[in-house]
Design a protein around this motif. Structure first.
Motif, PDB file in Angstrom:
ATOM      1  N   ALA A  61      61.262   7.869 -35.930  1.00 39.55           N
ATOM      2  CA  ALA A  61      60.799   7.567 -34.556  1.00 39.55           C
ATOM      3  C   ALA A  61      59.310   7.241 -34.575  1.00 39.55           C
ATOM      4  O   ALA A  61      58.573   7.692 -35.460  1.00 39.55           O
ATOM      5  CB  ALA A  61      61.081   8.765 -33.656  1.00 39.55           C
ATOM      6  N   GLN A  62      58.898   6.455 -33.632  1.00 35.05           N
ATOM      7  CA  GLN A  62      57.502   5.994 -33.563  1.00 35.05           C
ATOM      8  C   GLN A  62      56.795   6.627 -32.368  1.00 35.05           C
ATOM      9  O   GLN A  62      57.453   6.995 -31.396  1.00 35.05           O
ATOM     10  CB  GLN A  62      57.478   4.467 -33.367  1.00 35.05           C
ATOM     11  N   PRO A  63      55.449   6.688 -32.411  1.00 36.19           N
ATOM     12  CA  PRO A  63      54.730   7.139 -31.209  1.00 36.19           C
ATOM     13  C   PRO A  63      55.111   6.215 -30.046  1.00 36.19           C
ATOM     14  O   PRO A  63      55.219   5.002 -30.233  1.00 36.19           O
ATOM     15  CB  PRO A  63      53.255   6.941 -31.579  1.00 36.19           C
ATOM     16  N   GLY A  64      55.343   6.789 -28.880  1.00 36.22           N
ATOM     17  CA  GLY A  64      55.731   5.960 -27.729  1.00 36.22           C
ATOM     18  C   GLY A  64      57.236   5.860 -27.572  1.00 36.22           C
ATOM     19  O   GLY A  64      57.731   5.395 -26.544  1.00 36.22           O
TER      20      GLY A  64
ATOM     21  N   GLU B 268      63.036  24.492 -34.168  1.00 43.29           N
ATOM     22  CA  GLU B 268      61.668  24.530 -34.722  1.00 43.29           C
ATOM     23  C   GLU B 268      61.405  23.265 -35.528  1.00 43.29           C
ATOM     24  O   GLU B 268      60.345  22.651 -35.423  1.00 43.29           O
ATOM     25  CB  GLU B 268      61.482  25.733 -35.667  1.00 43.29           C
ATOM     26  N   GLU B 269      62.403  22.911 -36.335  1.00 43.18           N
ATOM     27  CA  GLU B 269      62.221  21.726 -37.190  1.00 43.18           C
ATOM     28  C   GLU B 269      62.155  20.452 -36.351  1.00 43.18           C
ATOM     29  O   GLU B 269      61.401  19.538 -36.666  1.00 43.18           O
ATOM     30  CB  GLU B 269      63.341  21.642 -38.225  1.00 43.18           C
ATOM     31  N   VAL B 270      62.926  20.403 -35.273  1.00 38.76           N
ATOM     32  CA  VAL B 270      62.865  19.226 -34.379  1.00 38.76           C
ATOM     33  C   VAL B 270      61.476  19.147 -33.753  1.00 38.76           C
ATOM     34  O   VAL B 270      60.882  18.063 -33.668  1.00 38.76           O
ATOM     35  CB  VAL B 270      63.965  19.291 -33.295  1.00 38.76           C
ATOM     36  N   ALA B 271      60.931  20.298 -33.359  1.00 35.60           N
ATOM     37  CA  ALA B 271      59.581  20.303 -32.781  1.00 35.60           C
ATOM     38  C   ALA B 271      58.581  19.740 -33.787  1.00 35.60           C
ATOM     39  O   ALA B 271      57.717  18.916 -33.443  1.00 35.60           O
ATOM     40  CB  ALA B 271      59.193  21.717 -32.366  1.00 35.60           C
ATOM     41  N   GLY B 272      58.721  20.147 -35.050  1.00 32.27           N
ATOM     42  CA  GLY B 272      57.834  19.641 -36.109  1.00 32.27           C
ATOM     43  C   GLY B 272      57.969  18.134 -36.278  1.00 32.27           C
ATOM     44  O   GLY B 272      56.967  17.420 -36.411  1.00 32.27           O
ATOM     45  N   LEU B 273      59.201  17.644 -36.230  1.00 34.51           N
ATOM     46  CA  LEU B 273      59.437  16.197 -36.369  1.00 34.51           C
ATOM     47  C   LEU B 273      58.790  15.430 -35.219  1.00 34.51           C
ATOM     48  O   LEU B 273      58.200  14.361 -35.418  1.00 34.51           O
ATOM     49  CB  LEU B 273      60.942  15.918 -36.364  1.00 34.51           C
ATOM     50  N   LEU B 274      58.917  15.979 -34.023  1.00 35.35           N
ATOM     51  CA  LEU B 274      58.333  15.310 -32.854  1.00 35.35           C
ATOM     52  C   LEU B 274      56.811  15.315 -32.962  1.00 35.35           C
ATOM     53  O   LEU B 274      56.153  14.321 -32.644  1.00 35.35           O
ATOM     54  CB  LEU B 274      58.792  16.007 -31.564  1.00 35.35           C
ATOM     55  N   GLU B 275      56.253  16.432 -33.444  1.00 33.33           N
ATOM     56  CA  GLU B 275      54.789  16.497 -33.633  1.00 33.33           C
ATOM     57  C   GLU B 275      54.335  15.436 -34.632  1.00 33.33           C
ATOM     58  O   GLU B 275      53.347  14.742 -34.406  1.00 33.33           O
ATOM     59  CB  GLU B 275      54.391  17.888 -34.150  1.00 33.33           C
ATOM     60  N   ARG B 276      55.095  15.331 -35.712  1.00 35.55           N
ATOM     61  CA  ARG B 276      54.689  14.399 -36.781  1.00 35.55           C
ATOM     62  C   ARG B 276      54.832  12.949 -36.349  1.00 35.55           C
ATOM     63  O   ARG B 276      53.992  12.117 -36.678  1.00 35.55           O
ATOM     64  CB  ARG B 276      55.507  14.651 -38.047  1.00 35.55           C
ATOM     65  N   THR B 277      55.892  12.640 -35.597  1.00 33.58           N
ATOM     66  CA  THR B 277      56.135  11.224 -35.250  1.00 33.58           C
ATOM     67  C   THR B 277      55.406  10.806 -33.976  1.00 33.58           C
ATOM     68  O   THR B 277      55.175   9.625 -33.761  1.00 33.58           O
ATOM     69  CB  THR B 277      57.637  10.963 -35.022  1.00 33.58           C
ATOM     70  N   GLY B 278      55.076  11.746 -33.112  1.00 33.76           N
ATOM     71  CA  GLY B 278      54.428  11.393 -31.847  1.00 33.76           C
ATOM     72  C   GLY B 278      55.404  10.872 -30.805  1.00 33.76           C
ATOM     73  O   GLY B 278      55.008  10.299 -29.790  1.00 33.76           O
ATOM     74  N   ALA B 279      56.721  11.061 -31.053  1.00 34.76           N
ATOM     75  CA  ALA B 279      57.719  10.638 -30.052  1.00 34.76           C
ATOM     76  C   ALA B 279      57.792  11.681 -28.934  1.00 34.76           C
ATOM     77  O   ALA B 279      57.468  12.847 -29.133  1.00 34.76           O
ATOM     78  CB  ALA B 279      59.080  10.467 -30.721  1.00 34.76           C
ATOM     79  N   LEU B 280      58.220  11.222 -27.755  1.00 34.71           N
ATOM     80  CA  LEU B 280      58.279  12.092 -26.573  1.00 34.71           C
ATOM     81  C   LEU B 280      59.695  12.636 -26.394  1.00 34.71           C
ATOM     82  O   LEU B 280      60.648  11.849 -26.300  1.00 34.71           O
ATOM     83  CB  LEU B 280      57.892  11.261 -25.337  1.00 34.71           C
ATOM     84  N   PRO B 281      59.867  13.966 -26.329  1.00 34.29           N
ATOM     85  CA  PRO B 281      61.220  14.490 -26.093  1.00 34.29           C
ATOM     86  C   PRO B 281      61.621  14.376 -24.620  1.00 34.29           C
ATOM     87  O   PRO B 281      60.819  14.657 -23.727  1.00 34.29           O
ATOM     88  CB  PRO B 281      61.110  15.960 -26.504  1.00 34.29           C
TER      89      PRO B 281
END
Ligand code: LMR
Length: 392
Positions: A165-168, A191-204
């Motif tokens: 996933a990309q930022p935005g 927890e791991e999904v939160a880490g992935l979102l932090e790393r990719t900058g995608a919005l949940p």
């Protein structure tokens, strides 16, 4: 001009509802649309809902417009129910027309902020997610979710896909009681999904349509709370249709957590979206919810009844898994007991689903999703036999 319209594909779940109604066979069983039914097959009005309506009838003095984003009492009560202790400096909220309205407004909001977005959705997901995205012309990409072999979550596949996933971009997640599979993330996986979102900058964007139907009101919100606490920005689309049983009142809420500096901007954009779509949101269902949650006695009674509903579904899951264990002499259907919420995906082929409908008058969505809450003690053995006879 209207003759130029193209015929629309009927929604599969709603089409099945129509087919069921038209079937004249005695003893037909509807396991299609996600509506809760009690042991006698009724979808009751919850006690606290009736009491709240009674109170409203006696005390309401006006039917004038509510606030454009909806009444604060409703939005605050929902934010507290979902988030526990919502961070006021980061929270914007909007009353919507059901959970579907919250999804739609959440996607509109994300697109206003990020016009080039792609939305990542679980494979599979609620069919209407995909239909709404296509209708809005928003590009979408699937992330792996369901392991057809184990009927659990393919977390390795999910993590590998979401890493792209990309930022935005927006990642559409099911907060609990995954629809259509019934397979859910563990706390560690959240927890791991939160880490992935932090790393990719995608919005949940978390779709929370079944809070209270899985393991409990607080337990079902754990994943959502974790994401909301860790990520700087989160959207949550919640429905009151199922947990308050007020399906036809169309009651939902969109919560948006942002950086404090963007809070007012977000709240303003959300109110604007309501104005452009339908002006003021409906109030009756929202007022039922805020009346219940704002009164200790009504809230306690509602929670007790919700627990009865949840336990009823858990008992049906155990019974069905037990019947299938006896009939097959194996534990290959034990996943039904592990799944949570209204639904389980059986893993039957479309032909087997069709055979079950033809031979046993049991209506199941084509992807083999069953609505556990459509069963009762007497119909569980009938379904178990039909599953085995169809060769699932
Ligand atoms: C379902 O998935 O059956 C429910 O969410 C009802 C609906 O609107 O499809």
């Amino acid at each position: 001009m209207l003759g130029n319209l193209k015929p629309q594909q009927p929604d599969k779940i709603l089409a099945l509802m129509g087919e069921f109604r038209a079937d004249t066979r005695q003893g037909k069983i509807d396991l299609g649309v996600g509506v809760y039914k009690d042991a006698s097959g009724n979808t009751p009005i919850m006690r606290a809902v009736k009491a709240a309506e009674q109170r409203m009838l006696e005390t309401e003095t006006t039917k004038s417009y509510t606030a454009l984003p909806g009444e604060p009492a409703f939005r605050d009560a929902m934010a507290a129910m979902i988030l526990g202790e919502p961070p006021a400096d980061r929270l914007a909220s909007l009353a919507t027309v059901g959970g579907t309205g919250a999804i739609r407004q959440g996607l509109e909001l994300a697109r206003m902020a990020s016009p080039g977005l792609t939305v990542w959705y679980s494979d599979p997901t609620w069919p209407n997610h995909l239909s709404i995205l296509d209708f809005m012309g928003i590009p979408k990409r699937a992330y792996r979710y369901f392991d057809a072999e184990t009927r659990g979550v393919d977390f390795e596949g999910m993590a590998a896909d979401l890493a792209q996933a990309q930022p935005g971009d927006v990642v559409l997640l099911h907060g609990c009681c995954h629809n259509p599979t019934g397979a859910n993330l563990t706390a560690t996986q959240w927890e791991e999904v939160a880490g992935l979102l932090e790393r990719t900058g995608a919005l949940p964007l978390i779709d929370l349509a079944y809070q209270g139907f899985g393991d409990g009101l607080d337990q079902d919100a754990e994943g959502t709370r974790l994401i909301a606490a860790r990520l700087p920005e989160t959207l949550i689309a919640a429905s009151c249709s199922k947990n308050f049983g007020i399906y036809r009142e169309r009651t939902g809420v969109l919560l948006a957590l942002s950086y404090p500096a963007a809070r007012d901007l977000t709240q303003g954009a959300m109110a604007f979206l309501n104005r452009q779509t339908y002006s003021f949101p409906p109030d009756h269902g929202a007022r039922i919810v805020s009346t219940i949650l704002g009164d200790a006695e009504l809230a306690a009674d509602w929670k007790a009844e919700l627990e009865e509903v949840r336990n009823h579904m858990l008992a049906l899951r155990s019974q069905l898994a037990g019947e299938l264990r006896d009939l097959t002499g194996s534990n290959r259907f034990d996943f039904i007991e592990e799944h949570r919420g209204m639904f389980s995906r059986l893993g039957a082929t479309p032909e087997q689903v069709e055979a079950i409908k033809r031979d046993a008058a049991i209506y199941i969505v084509g992807d083999s999703r069953i609505n556990i809450a459509g069963l009762n003690r007497d119909t569980v053995p009938i379904l178990a036999r039909a599953i085995v006879e169809a060769g699932v």
